[in-house]
Design a protein around this motif. Sequence first.
Motif, PDB file in Angstrom:
ATOM      1  N   LEU A 115       1.431 -14.498   2.312  1.00  0.00           N
ATOM      2  CA  LEU A 115       0.323 -15.271   2.644  1.00  0.00           C
ATOM      3  C   LEU A 115      -0.834 -14.623   3.502  1.00  0.00           C
ATOM      4  O   LEU A 115      -0.360 -14.286   4.597  1.00  0.00           O
ATOM      5  N   PHE A 116      -1.953 -14.464   3.072  1.00  0.00           N
ATOM      6  CA  PHE A 116      -3.152 -14.115   3.992  1.00  0.00           C
ATOM      7  C   PHE A 116      -3.728 -15.446   4.701  1.00  0.00           C
ATOM      8  O   PHE A 116      -4.128 -16.491   4.012  1.00  0.00           O
ATOM      9  N   GLU A 169      -1.241   1.391   3.710  1.00  0.00           N
ATOM     10  CA  GLU A 169      -1.027   1.342   5.025  1.00  0.00           C
ATOM     11  C   GLU A 169      -0.598  -0.121   5.313  1.00  0.00           C
ATOM     12  O   GLU A 169       0.483  -0.120   6.339  1.00  0.00           O
ATOM     13  N   LEU A 170      -0.651  -0.958   4.889  1.00  0.00           N
ATOM     14  CA  LEU A 170      -0.044  -2.425   5.006  1.00  0.00           C
ATOM     15  C   LEU A 170       1.400  -2.244   4.830  1.00  0.00           C
ATOM     16  O   LEU A 170       2.248  -2.664   5.468  1.00  0.00           O
ATOM     17  N   ALA A 195      -6.523  -5.296  -1.912  1.00  0.00           N
ATOM     18  CA  ALA A 195      -5.548  -4.822  -1.747  1.00  0.00           C
ATOM     19  C   ALA A 195      -4.428  -5.461  -0.985  1.00  0.00           C
ATOM     20  O   ALA A 195      -3.360  -5.468  -0.813  1.00  0.00           O
ATOM     21  N   ILE A 196      -5.108  -6.562  -0.192  1.00  0.00           N
ATOM     22  CA  ILE A 196      -4.177  -7.527   0.612  1.00  0.00           C
ATOM     23  C   ILE A 196      -3.325  -8.324  -0.579  1.00  0.00           C
ATOM     24  O   ILE A 196      -2.291  -8.606  -0.356  1.00  0.00           O
ATOM     25  N   LYS A 197      -4.070  -8.811  -1.574  1.00  0.00           N
ATOM     26  CA  LYS A 197      -3.386  -9.695  -2.702  1.00  0.00           C
ATOM     27  C   LYS A 197      -2.078  -8.786  -3.160  1.00  0.00           C
ATOM     28  O   LYS A 197      -1.073  -8.959  -3.367  1.00  0.00           O
ATOM     29  N   ARG A 198      -2.438  -7.386  -3.641  1.00  0.00           N
ATOM     30  CA  ARG A 198      -1.409  -6.452  -4.053  1.00  0.00           C
ATOM     31  C   ARG A 198      -0.298  -6.305  -3.303  1.00  0.00           C
ATOM     32  O   ARG A 198       0.900  -6.486  -3.683  1.00  0.00           O
ATOM     33  N   LEU A 235       0.128 -12.750   6.870  1.00  0.00           N
ATOM     34  CA  LEU A 235      -1.073 -11.672   7.215  1.00  0.00           C
ATOM     35  C   LEU A 235      -2.087 -12.646   8.033  1.00  0.00           C
ATOM     36  O   LEU A 235      -2.687 -13.471   7.598  1.00  0.00           O
ATOM     37  N   CYS A 236      -2.120 -12.677   9.393  1.00  0.00           N
ATOM     38  CA  CYS A 236      -3.049 -13.433  10.087  1.00  0.00           C
ATOM     39  C   CYS A 236      -4.153 -12.406  10.640  1.00  0.00           C
ATOM     40  O   CYS A 236      -4.111 -11.339  10.848  1.00  0.00           O
ATOM     41  N   TRP A 237      -5.238 -13.244  10.359  1.00  0.00           N
ATOM     42  CA  TRP A 237      -6.671 -12.383  10.490  1.00  0.00           C
ATOM     43  C   TRP A 237      -7.395 -13.316  11.358  1.00  0.00           C
ATOM     44  O   TRP A 237      -8.334 -14.139  11.098  1.00  0.00           O
TER      45      TRP A 237
END
Length: 492
Positions: free
Chosen positions: A59-60, A100-101, A139-142, A154-156
């Motif tokens: 989860l983003f 990189e993630l 990229a985050i979704k993938r 994933l904390c932003w």
Amino acid sequence: MTSPSNAHILKELVFPARYEFLIEHVGSEVARLVVAPPSATLYSIELAAQSIRARGEGLFVPMYALSGTGKTTLSSNLRTFLPSQFSATVQHNGAVSFDELKAAIAEAARSRAANDERIIPLLVDHRESAPADTTELAAIKRFLRDPLGRKVLLCWPETSEDMAKSMSADYERVAGRPPLPLPLHVEGPHRDAWVPIATNTLQLSNNVESLELLGVDPRDYSPEEFDTLGDYLRAISDDFTKNRLDILQRTRLPIRMVVVVVSASTDPGVLMHLTNSSRFGFIDGNALLAATPASVIGKWWADRRGLLTQMIVQLDARVFGLPPAVTIPILRRFGPEDVKEPLESLDVSVKGTASIARNIKRSDFGKYLLGTATSTYETRGTPSNVSSPAFDLLAERGFTHGADKELNKAVLEAIRVFIEVNGMEASEFKAEEKMSFTPLIPDTSFVLNSEAVCVEYTWRSGDYLTNKNRAAIAAYILSKLQNYARELGYVE
């Protein structure tokens, strides 16, 4: 974070106002400062964890709050708040790309147990005011649907509500509707917790108790006057820094006061109970007062606890013992004739300057001057077969009625040699003389590393550093601190 043992404490004191700086100074101890956020914020985090497990994908979570609210602190300590749900937070400072993630989480996964099924928080804390673009969101979704990313939160963090909302909406268009309302509005610890947080920050960051008495007490700052915990901490930190500098500049040179207990004791003994456990020889004001509750000097200082803390810090006040193995060779070479003669009768040989310097170097006092000491005192083994009887003979001669003044001069001469042998530079060596820039007249003094070192000696017979003499030693130190406070103009 360690510092040289001879660094003046006023130059070391800090008050971190941001989480990142706090971590540098207290490390794992930061857990003692972390306070859980309000229940609404914690509920949203727990809902996010349950959703990750239910959906089978990461989860983003864009999150927003004013700077200083505690977004980084929250994201970095999810394991502290919900230990059954989250493992240690991974800090990601690289590019926001699939590779990189994935690499960041792969490295973290290698270091944890194979059966650890907890969610891994991944913190992207270097992109504030620079929201993810379309390519990065893809990229985050993938990544969050990849096997390695399926158990990742994933904390932003973001300070702008508009940016956080825009980024959340953009991601929803790419990945679909999230399981909880985004962005997450982070609320920091309740204001009731701010004063304890500030007090603990002050103490833990400096390894010294009661520093709030130094003139900056968190209890004097009303949390209601500040928008965020960060603003509150920054206000205290700024005043703390100014106050520290004011104290440091009250004299032309920083002044150190070192009490040296010269006796037949070969170990630090009771001094370990009168000093700070993590700062080598640094005097503990609370311990001094606890040892002298009924004495006149103890009662005098008990009414001036703030000044006591200030004097100890301003003077970087320390106490050490000096054993016969160090003092007897010094007195045999540099002492007055009426001391040299009885020592000669005991077959105490005259040692060279290199030998005397080596003996001092092995002592706690010598290690302090060199800055090579560990954080605690060290035992010194068995007493010398020669030096101990010789010291007993000196004690029979007596240390009162001015007899100790010539002994102090001898030790000062040995310190001069010690400093020269070890390649250090010092000046203004004085015994029972007024210093050039203050009204102080210490037993001995000298300037080392642009700081004035004032040494106060107390010569005592027998194994003096024992618990039965705790009150007497504490009273002596308090009396010296009182004299310095008066000479420096703090009290009448």
